[in-house]
Design a protein around this motif. Structure first.
Motif, PDB file in Angstrom:
ATOM      1  N   ALA A   1       0.823  -1.217   0.000  1.00 29.12           N
ATOM      2  CA  ALA A   1       0.000   0.000   0.000  1.00 29.12           C
ATOM      3  C   ALA A   1       0.852   1.261   0.000  1.00 29.12           C
ATOM      4  N   GLY A   2       2.159   1.124   0.130  1.00 32.77           N
ATOM      5  CA  GLY A   2       3.044   2.275   0.037  1.00 32.77           C
ATOM      6  C   GLY A   2       3.548   2.847   1.352  1.00 32.77           C
ATOM      7  N   TYR A   3       3.252   2.204   2.454  1.00 28.46           N
ATOM      8  CA  TYR A   3       3.789   2.683   3.731  1.00 28.46           C
ATOM      9  C   TYR A   3       5.274   2.367   3.792  1.00 28.46           C
ATOM     10  N   GLU A   4       6.037   3.296   4.347  1.00 24.37           N
ATOM     11  CA  GLU A   4       7.476   3.098   4.442  1.00 24.37           C
ATOM     12  C   GLU A   4       7.911   2.541   5.785  1.00 24.37           C
ATOM     13  N   ARG A   5       7.133   2.864   6.837  1.00 28.26           N
ATOM     14  CA  ARG A   5       7.460   2.374   8.177  1.00 28.26           C
ATOM     15  C   ARG A   5       6.180   2.038   8.928  1.00 28.26           C
ATOM     16  N   VAL A   6       6.306   1.092   9.842  1.00 25.49           N
ATOM     17  CA  VAL A   6       5.220   0.734  10.747  1.00 25.49           C
ATOM     18  C   VAL A   6       5.812   0.685  12.151  1.00 25.49           C
ATOM     19  N   TRP A   7       5.064   1.204  13.096  1.00 19.57           N
ATOM     20  CA  TRP A   7       5.483   1.245  14.489  1.00 19.57           C
ATOM     21  C   TRP A   7       4.767   0.169  15.279  1.00 19.57           C
ATOM     22  N   ALA A   8       5.307  -0.155  16.430  1.00 20.95           N
ATOM     23  CA  ALA A   8       4.626  -1.030  17.388  1.00 20.95           C
ATOM     24  C   ALA A   8       5.155  -0.683  18.774  1.00 20.95           C
ATOM     25  N   THR A   9       4.264  -0.678  19.744  1.00 21.97           N
ATOM     26  CA  THR A   9       4.687  -0.491  21.131  1.00 21.97           C
ATOM     27  C   THR A   9       4.440  -1.790  21.878  1.00 21.97           C
ATOM     28  N   VAL A  10       5.273  -2.032  22.864  1.00 21.89           N
ATOM     29  CA  VAL A  10       5.176  -3.266  23.641  1.00 21.89           C
ATOM     30  C   VAL A  10       5.708  -2.990  25.042  1.00 21.89           C
ATOM     31  N   ARG A  11       5.056  -3.573  26.038  1.00 18.83           N
ATOM     32  CA  ARG A  11       5.529  -3.464  27.424  1.00 18.83           C
ATOM     33  C   ARG A  11       6.805  -4.288  27.581  1.00 18.83           C
ATOM     34  N   ASP A  12       7.741  -3.784  28.365  1.00 21.29           N
ATOM     35  CA  ASP A  12       9.018  -4.475  28.526  1.00 21.29           C
ATOM     36  C   ASP A  12       8.854  -5.888  29.074  1.00 21.29           C
ATOM     37  N   TRP A  13       7.816  -6.152  29.857  1.00 17.55           N
ATOM     38  CA  TRP A  13       7.600  -7.464  30.446  1.00 17.55           C
ATOM     39  C   TRP A  13       6.916  -8.457  29.499  1.00 17.55           C
ATOM     40  N   ASN A  14       6.437  -7.995  28.336  1.00 22.48           N
ATOM     41  CA  ASN A  14       5.680  -8.856  27.436  1.00 22.48           C
ATOM     42  C   ASN A  14       6.617  -9.597  26.475  1.00 22.48           C
ATOM     43  N   ALA A  15       7.263 -10.623  27.020  1.00 21.23           N
ATOM     44  CA  ALA A  15       8.273 -11.359  26.250  1.00 21.23           C
ATOM     45  C   ALA A  15       7.696 -11.989  24.980  1.00 21.23           C
ATOM     46  N   ALA A  16       6.477 -12.513  25.048  1.00 19.53           N
ATOM     47  CA  ALA A  16       5.888 -13.166  23.869  1.00 19.53           C
ATOM     48  C   ALA A  16       5.693 -12.169  22.730  1.00 19.53           C
ATOM     49  N   SER A  17       5.136 -11.002  23.023  1.00 15.04           N
ATOM     50  CA  SER A  17       4.943  -9.995  21.968  1.00 15.04           C
ATOM     51  C   SER A  17       6.267  -9.444  21.482  1.00 15.04           C
ATOM     52  N   ARG A  18       7.234  -9.333  22.358  1.00 16.95           N
ATOM     53  CA  ARG A  18       8.557  -8.870  21.925  1.00 16.95           C
ATOM     54  C   ARG A  18       9.175  -9.874  20.943  1.00 16.95           C
ATOM     55  N   ARG A  19       8.965 -11.173  21.186  1.00 17.65           N
ATOM     56  CA  ARG A  19       9.465 -12.190  20.254  1.00 17.65           C
ATOM     57  C   ARG A  19       8.756 -12.087  18.907  1.00 17.65           C
ATOM     58  N   VAL A  20       7.436 -11.881  18.921  1.00 19.15           N
ATOM     59  CA  VAL A  20       6.687 -11.735  17.671  1.00 19.15           C
ATOM     60  C   VAL A  20       7.243 -10.550  16.880  1.00 19.15           C
ATOM     61  N   LEU A  21       7.396  -9.412  17.536  1.00 15.67           N
ATOM     62  CA  LEU A  21       7.899  -8.220  16.851  1.00 15.67           C
ATOM     63  C   LEU A  21       9.306  -8.452  16.312  1.00 15.67           C
ATOM     64  N   ASP A  22      10.148  -9.151  17.057  1.00 21.04           N
ATOM     65  CA  ASP A  22      11.487  -9.463  16.583  1.00 21.04           C
ATOM     66  C   ASP A  22      11.427 -10.331  15.326  1.00 21.04           C
ATOM     67  N   LYS A  23      10.570 -11.356  15.335  1.00 21.30           N
ATOM     68  CA  LYS A  23      10.421 -12.226  14.160  1.00 21.30           C
ATOM     69  C   LYS A  23       9.917 -11.444  12.950  1.00 21.30           C
TER      70      LYS A  23
END
Length: 188
Positions: free
Chosen positions: A129-151
Protein backbone atom coordinates in the motif's frame (compact mmCIF):
# COMPACT_ATOMS: atom_id res chain seq x y z
CA UNK A 1 1.77 9.58 -1.84
CA UNK A 2 -1.67 8.20 -2.64
CA UNK A 3 -2.60 5.01 -0.86
CA UNK A 4 -5.33 2.53 -1.64
CA UNK A 5 -7.10 1.75 1.63
CA UNK A 6 -9.76 -0.72 0.51
CA UNK A 7 -8.77 -3.80 2.40
CA UNK A 8 -11.48 -6.39 2.84
CA UNK A 9 -9.38 -9.43 3.63
CA UNK A 10 -5.99 -11.12 3.46
CA UNK A 11 -5.27 -14.81 3.40
CA UNK A 12 -2.27 -16.80 4.63
CA UNK A 13 -1.69 -20.54 4.74
CA UNK A 14 -3.69 -20.96 7.95
CA UNK A 15 -5.58 -17.68 8.43
CA UNK A 16 -8.07 -15.31 6.90
CA UNK A 17 -7.79 -11.70 8.05
CA UNK A 18 -10.93 -9.74 7.28
CA UNK A 19 -12.87 -6.73 8.46
CA UNK A 20 -14.27 -7.19 11.94
CA UNK A 21 -18.02 -7.29 12.41
CA UNK A 22 -20.34 -6.49 15.28
CA UNK A 23 -21.50 -10.10 15.70
CA UNK A 24 -18.00 -10.95 16.99
CA UNK A 25 -18.11 -8.46 19.90
CA UNK A 26 -18.10 -11.30 22.44
CA UNK A 27 -14.73 -12.53 21.22
CA UNK A 28 -13.19 -9.06 21.45
CA UNK A 29 -14.65 -8.54 24.93
CA UNK A 30 -13.15 -11.87 25.98
CA UNK A 31 -9.75 -10.47 24.98
CA UNK A 32 -10.34 -7.65 27.49
CA UNK A 33 -11.03 -10.20 30.25
CA UNK A 34 -7.87 -12.19 29.47
CA UNK A 35 -5.45 -9.26 29.69
CA UNK A 36 -2.56 -9.40 32.10
CA UNK A 37 -3.22 -7.50 35.35
CA UNK A 38 -0.15 -5.33 34.60
CA UNK A 39 -1.97 -3.84 31.59
CA UNK A 40 -3.10 -0.26 32.38
CA UNK A 41 -6.63 0.00 33.74
CA UNK A 42 -8.00 1.82 30.67
CA UNK A 43 -7.23 -1.35 28.65
CA UNK A 44 -9.03 -3.72 31.06
CA UNK A 45 -12.67 -4.25 32.06
CA UNK A 46 -13.54 -1.59 34.64
CA UNK A 47 -15.56 -1.97 37.83
CA UNK A 48 -18.74 -1.06 35.93
CA UNK A 49 -18.16 -3.84 33.39
CA UNK A 50 -17.03 -1.54 30.60
CA UNK A 51 -16.49 -1.95 27.82
CA UNK A 52 -19.74 -3.84 27.42
CA UNK A 53 -20.69 -5.86 24.38
CA UNK A 54 -22.65 -2.83 23.17
CA UNK A 55 -19.59 -0.59 23.63
CA UNK A 56 -17.50 -2.96 21.55
CA UNK A 57 -20.19 -3.29 18.86
CA UNK A 58 -20.35 0.50 18.63
CA UNK A 59 -16.57 0.74 18.28
CA UNK A 60 -16.57 -1.84 15.48
CA UNK A 61 -19.39 0.05 13.77
CA UNK A 62 -17.38 3.31 13.95
CA UNK A 63 -14.28 1.52 12.71
CA UNK A 64 -16.13 0.20 9.65
CA UNK A 65 -16.98 3.78 8.64
CA UNK A 66 -13.29 4.77 8.33
CA UNK A 67 -11.52 4.86 5.00
CA UNK A 68 -8.16 3.94 6.51
CA UNK A 69 -7.24 0.34 7.19
CA UNK A 70 -7.92 -0.76 10.73
CA UNK A 71 -8.13 -3.89 12.82
CA UNK A 72 -8.95 -7.14 11.07
CA UNK A 73 -10.48 -10.27 12.55
CA UNK A 74 -8.03 -13.17 12.62
CA UNK A 75 -9.92 -16.31 11.64
CA UNK A 76 -8.46 -19.80 11.47
CA UNK A 77 -9.27 -21.46 8.14
CA UNK A 78 -9.61 -25.00 9.44
CA UNK A 79 -11.85 -24.21 12.41
CA UNK A 80 -13.54 -21.11 11.00
CA UNK A 81 -13.25 -19.43 14.40
CA UNK A 82 -12.15 -15.87 15.14
CA UNK A 83 -9.22 -15.92 17.54
CA UNK A 84 -8.45 -12.20 17.83
CA UNK A 85 -7.46 -9.22 15.74
CA UNK A 86 -4.47 -7.82 13.88
CA UNK A 87 -4.17 -4.67 11.83
CA UNK A 88 -3.08 -1.09 11.58
CA UNK A 89 -4.05 1.79 13.86
CA UNK A 90 -3.22 5.46 13.51
CA UNK A 91 -2.60 7.53 16.60
CA UNK A 92 0.67 9.34 16.25
CA UNK A 93 3.53 7.31 17.74
CA UNK A 94 5.45 7.95 14.55
CA UNK A 95 4.76 10.49 11.82
CA UNK A 96 1.04 11.32 11.46
CA UNK A 97 0.65 9.05 8.43
CA UNK A 98 2.61 6.11 9.83
CA UNK A 99 0.51 3.28 11.23
CA UNK A 100 1.09 1.15 14.27
CA UNK A 101 0.79 -2.63 14.10
CA UNK A 102 -1.67 -3.93 16.70
CA UNK A 103 -2.56 -7.53 17.46
CA UNK A 104 -4.13 -9.53 20.23
CA UNK A 105 -5.16 -13.18 20.24
CA UNK A 106 -7.07 -15.36 22.68
CA UNK A 107 -4.74 -16.99 25.20
CA UNK A 108 -5.79 -20.48 24.10
CA UNK A 109 -4.21 -19.78 20.69
CA UNK A 110 -0.86 -18.45 21.93
CA UNK A 111 2.28 -20.35 20.96
CA UNK A 112 1.17 -21.50 17.51
CA UNK A 113 2.70 -18.69 15.43
CA UNK A 114 -0.65 -17.10 14.55
CA UNK A 115 0.38 -13.60 15.69
CA UNK A 116 3.55 -13.73 13.59
CA UNK A 117 1.64 -15.07 10.58
CA UNK A 118 -1.11 -12.45 10.86
CA UNK A 119 1.37 -9.63 11.52
CA UNK A 120 3.46 -10.66 8.52
CA UNK A 121 0.42 -10.54 6.24
CA UNK A 122 -0.53 -7.08 7.50
CA UNK A 123 3.05 -5.81 7.04
CA UNK A 124 3.21 -7.20 3.51
CA UNK A 125 -0.06 -5.46 2.71
CA UNK A 126 1.21 -2.21 4.29
CA UNK A 127 4.33 -2.34 2.11
CA UNK A 128 2.22 -2.94 -1.01
CA UNK A 129 0.00 0.00 0.00
CA UNK A 130 3.04 2.27 0.04
CA UNK A 131 3.79 2.68 3.73
CA UNK A 132 7.48 3.10 4.44
CA UNK A 133 7.46 2.37 8.18
CA UNK A 134 5.22 0.73 10.75
CA UNK A 135 5.48 1.24 14.49
CA UNK A 136 4.63 -1.03 17.39
CA UNK A 137 4.69 -0.49 21.13
CA UNK A 138 5.18 -3.27 23.64
CA UNK A 139 5.53 -3.46 27.42
CA UNK A 140 9.02 -4.47 28.53
CA UNK A 141 7.60 -7.46 30.45
CA UNK A 142 5.68 -8.86 27.44
CA UNK A 143 8.27 -11.36 26.25
CA UNK A 144 5.89 -13.17 23.87
CA UNK A 145 4.94 -9.99 21.97
CA UNK A 146 8.56 -8.87 21.92
CA UNK A 147 9.46 -12.19 20.25
CA UNK A 148 6.69 -11.74 17.67
CA UNK A 149 7.90 -8.22 16.85
CA UNK A 150 11.49 -9.46 16.58
CA UNK A 151 10.42 -12.23 14.16
CA UNK A 152 8.57 -9.58 12.11
CA UNK A 153 11.74 -7.50 11.82
CA UNK A 154 10.91 -4.70 14.26
CA UNK A 155 13.78 -3.06 16.09
CA UNK A 156 13.69 -1.14 19.34
CA UNK A 157 14.20 2.59 18.80
CA UNK A 158 15.52 3.36 22.26
CA UNK A 159 12.42 5.44 22.95
CA UNK A 160 10.88 4.29 26.21
CA UNK A 161 7.81 5.58 27.98
CA UNK A 162 8.69 4.91 31.60
CA UNK A 163 5.92 3.43 33.73
CA UNK A 164 6.87 2.08 37.15
CA UNK A 165 3.35 0.71 37.72
CA UNK A 166 2.59 -1.10 34.44
CA UNK A 167 6.07 -1.63 33.01
CA UNK A 168 7.93 0.53 30.55
CA UNK A 169 6.47 0.82 27.05
CA UNK A 170 9.05 0.28 24.31
CA UNK A 171 8.68 1.86 20.88
CA UNK A 172 9.76 -0.36 17.98
CA UNK A 173 9.83 0.31 14.25
CA UNK A 174 9.95 -1.70 11.06
CA UNK A 175 11.02 -0.18 7.75
CA UNK A 176 9.08 -1.67 4.86
CA UNK A 177 10.22 -2.28 1.33
CA UNK A 178 10.19 -4.67 -1.57
CA UNK A 179 13.50 -6.27 -0.58
CA UNK A 180 12.11 -8.20 2.38
CA UNK A 181 8.67 -9.75 2.41
CA UNK A 182 7.54 -10.87 5.82
CA UNK A 183 4.84 -13.42 5.09
CA UNK A 184 3.02 -15.00 2.24
CA UNK A 185 -0.28 -13.26 1.68
CA UNK A 186 -2.87 -13.64 -0.96
CA UNK A 187 -5.39 -10.80 -1.05
CA UNK A 188 -8.84 -12.28 -1.27
Amino acid sequence: MSRHFALDSLETDRLVLRRRNEREAGIYRRLWTERDPRVPAHRRIDTEGRPTLEDIRAEIHRERQLTRPGLLAVERKIDGDVIGYCGLVFHGNGAPDEPELAYELLRSTHGYGYATEAGGAVLDWAAEAGYERVWATVRDWNAASRRVLDKLGFGETGQVEADAVHGDSLLTVRKLGDAHRVGRIRPR
